[in-house]
Design a protein around this motif. Structure first.
Motif, PDB file in Angstrom:
ATOM      1  N   UNK A   1       0.845  -1.192   0.000  1.00 52.50           N
ATOM      2  CA  UNK A   1       0.000   0.000   0.000  1.00 52.50           C
ATOM      3  C   UNK A   1       0.877   1.236   0.000  1.00 52.50           C
ATOM      4  N   UNK A   2       0.481   2.208  -0.800  1.00 49.12           N
ATOM      5  CA  UNK A   2       1.171   3.489  -0.843  1.00 49.12           C
ATOM      6  C   UNK A   2       0.091   4.550  -0.695  1.00 49.12           C
ATOM      7  N   UNK A   3       0.117   5.265   0.437  1.00 49.75           N
ATOM      8  CA  UNK A   3      -1.005   6.154   0.748  1.00 49.75           C
ATOM      9  C   UNK A   3      -0.604   7.254   1.717  1.00 49.75           C
ATOM     10  N   UNK A   4      -1.407   8.300   1.742  1.00 50.30           N
ATOM     11  CA  UNK A   4      -1.227   9.374   2.716  1.00 50.30           C
ATOM     12  C   UNK A   4      -2.050   9.106   3.973  1.00 50.30           C
ATOM     13  N   UNK A   5      -2.836   8.045   3.947  1.00 47.53           N
ATOM     14  CA  UNK A   5      -3.738   7.740   5.064  1.00 47.53           C
ATOM     15  C   UNK A   5      -3.125   6.697   5.998  1.00 47.53           C
ATOM     16  N   UNK A   6      -2.245   7.172   6.848  1.00 45.74           N
ATOM     17  CA  UNK A   6      -1.523   6.280   7.751  1.00 45.74           C
ATOM     18  C   UNK A   6      -2.450   5.631   8.782  1.00 45.74           C
TER      19      UNK A   6
END
Length: 160
Positions: free
Chosen positions: A131-136
């Protein structure tokens, strides 16, 4: 690693001279190769990657970064498919061999990346999902999908 297997010992010694980034990528290739009894003979085997993100700029940066890493470290990897459309991704994965999937969580659609990963995981238990996301805040939910890694945006090439 057992010293009775010289191939594994040699590989372990070789990778200790490289950066952590190289070691991670090499271990993915090595694990896929030996876990599924795929034998790399020349250029006959390549690790296929698929990418899915709703942001086209991030998608292009990710694709370029991965391709650069493949060239820089002489890895047999290829970004086979990059898309912002969920249906196109599912269709491609169902009809092609993909070993590694980079997937955004917030896809601005009916599905989020975690739901999509669960759907893909039902059909392909062996795919590596990163997963690559800004939503940690979704990190724990993401690992329920047997996630290989979780990369927070904005990412750098060194993190890949």
């Amino acid at each position: 690693m057992s010293s009775k297997n010289p191939e594994k010992t040699t590989i372990l010694l070789i990778i200790t001279f490289y950066s952590p980034k190289f070691i991670l990528h090499y271990l993915i290739f090595y694990y896929i190769n030996f876990t599924y009894n795929i034998f790399i003979m020349g250029d006959d085997f390549m690790i296929n990657f698929a990418l899915c993100d709703d942001n086209m700029q991030i998608l292009q940066k990710l694709k370029n970064s991965l391709e650069s890493i493949f060239i820089e470290y002489d890895l047999d990897g290829c970004v086979k498919f990059a898309t912002s459309k969920i249906n196109d991704l599912v269709s491609f994965i169902n009809s092609n061999t993909i070993e590694v999937l980079f997937l955004d969580i917030d896809l601005n659609s009916d599905y989020n990346g975690i739901e999509l990963a669960k759907k893909i995981r039902q059909k392909n238990k062996f795919i590596y999902i990163i997963f690559i996301t800004a939503h940690f805040e979704y990190i724990f939910s993401a690992y329920e999908c047997k996630t290989f890694d979780f990369i927070q945006k904005p990412f750098s090439k060194s993190r890949l």
